[in-house]
Scaffold this motif. Structure first.
Motif, PDB file in Angstrom:
ATOM      1  N   ASP A 205      -5.392   3.558   2.562  1.00 58.67           N
ATOM      2  CA  ASP A 205      -4.644   2.274   2.106  1.00 58.67           C
ATOM      3  C   ASP A 205      -4.071   3.084   0.764  1.00 58.67           C
ATOM      4  N   THR A 206      -3.127   2.199   0.387  1.00 58.77           N
ATOM      5  CA  THR A 206      -2.448   2.410  -0.970  1.00 58.77           C
ATOM      6  C   THR A 206      -3.487   2.222  -2.333  1.00 58.77           C
ATOM      7  N   LEU A 207      -3.280   2.873  -3.299  1.00 59.77           N
ATOM      8  CA  LEU A 207      -4.122   2.742  -4.469  1.00 59.77           C
ATOM      9  C   LEU A 207      -4.259   1.200  -4.867  1.00 59.77           C
ATOM     10  N   LEU A 208      -3.311   0.432  -4.525  1.00 61.35           N
ATOM     11  CA  LEU A 208      -3.204  -1.037  -5.051  1.00 61.35           C
ATOM     12  C   LEU A 208      -2.907  -1.653  -3.330  1.00 61.35           C
ATOM     13  N   PRO A 209      -3.863  -2.528  -3.125  1.00 63.13           N
ATOM     14  CA  PRO A 209      -4.801  -3.256  -3.883  1.00 63.13           C
ATOM     15  C   PRO A 209      -6.254  -2.682  -3.683  1.00 63.13           C
TER      16      PRO A 209
END
Length: 326
Positions: A205-209
């Motif tokens: 996934d991306t760093l957020l969330p």
């Protein structure tokens, strides 16, 4: 004599045309700028655009108004800017899909190489590989060793089929020789829920969330796909530190684009203004606190980034036989 006067007047008038255009470009901007964001309001991406808009409104002396136009996997908002008047008064927060849509060969209502002009790379949101905290491995090396001993492929979640985290997961599978099986979700929230519950072991996934779940100890971070460690997760190694090749560095990247044919002086003016925003300590801190990595550079740099990302993901899509989004 009359002919001579007429000819001289014609030449003088013609000479004034480029001067007039240059003057208009130098006066840019003399009215508000519409900043199209192809996402719904409220998320980190929208917030990043509003941070820039606030700074630029003061810097340029004209209001920079964020206009959210979500839908169509960012195609709707992008199309609005591609078809806008090429005068710099309608610009786009350009998403990573500007590359991946081309990588998949999607039929688009615009030509991203002709109907849009790169202005500047704005921010990156690095990718993150995390796992359930009860997983029997704590590093990428241990994950590779574990996966080789399993009779079945190890499942990994992503926030959606054909998303950049999905493509990166397939690149990881190929580069590390891992036996992985992708499970695509409709967004990060549902995927995160299943990884936390132990139904899926890995999450790309991306760093957020997802970084927040690693930070508070609910998930274990294995690697951040960046050149440097992120302030959000200072204990999670980079790809190089995890023993992966530098080519595994990846992010959902954002830039700024204007309609194709926008005068170069206007592009230069916008590039300079956004560059100043990125360099401003207050703006930079707000973006970094959101989990972004600031980029900057010339308009040519951003154009090269788009071309590089397009080719990179095209190769991954071809090798992994990934189906297009939709």
């Amino acid at each position: 004599m009359k002919r001579r006067h007429i000819l001289a007047g014609t030449i003088a008038s013609a000479a004034l045309i480029p001067t007039s255009r240059a003057s208009r470009a130098q006066a840019f901007p003399d009215k508000p700028i519409r900043f199209v964001v192809p996402y719904a309001p409220g998320g980190a991406t929208d917030t990043s655009a509003r941070i820039a808009a606030e700074y630029l409104s003061n810097k340029l002396g004209q209001q920079v108004m964020v206009d959210n136009k979500p839908g169509g996997g960012t195609i709707i908002g992008t199309d609005i800017v591609a078809k806008a008047k090429p005068d710099g008064y309608t610009i786009l927060l350009s998403p990573g899909t500007i590359a991946t849509n081309s990588s998949f060969g999607l039929k688009l209502p615009y030509d991203p190489t002709k109907d849009l002009t790169p202005v500047i790379g704005y921010v990156d949101m690095p990718l993150l590989l995390a796992c359930n905290k009860e997983a029997p491995f704590k590093t990428v090396a241990e994950l590779i060793d574990y996966a080789k001993k399993q009779p079945q492929p190890v499942s990994y979640a992503s926030p959606g089929n054909a998303s950049i985290p999905h493509l990166w997961g397939e690149q990881l599978r190929s580069q590390a020789g891992l036996r992985l099986e992708h499970i695509g979700y409709k967004g990060s929230a549902d995927a995160l829920k299943d990884v936390l519950g132990g139904h899926v072991m890995l999450f790309s996934d991306t760093l957020l969330p997802t970084g927040a779940a690693v930070k508070d100890g609910r998930l274990r971070g294995l690697v951040v796909a960046a050149a440097k460690r992120t302030p959000m997760l200072p204990d999670v190694p980079t790809v190089i530190e995890a023993g992966l090749p530098a080519s595994m560095q990846a992010a959902v990247f954002f830039g700024v684009m204007a309609p194709g044919g926008t005068p170069e002086p206007v592009v230069v003016r916008l590039n300079s203004a956004f560059g100043d925003a990125i360099a401003d300590p207050g703006v930079n801190k707000r973006l970094v606190d959101l989990g972004f990595v600031t980029v900057g550079g010339s308009s040519a740099d951003y154009g090269k980034r788009i071309a590089m990302e397009t080719e990179k993901w095209r190769q991954v899509i071809k090798e992994a036989k990934i189906t297009p989004p939709g």
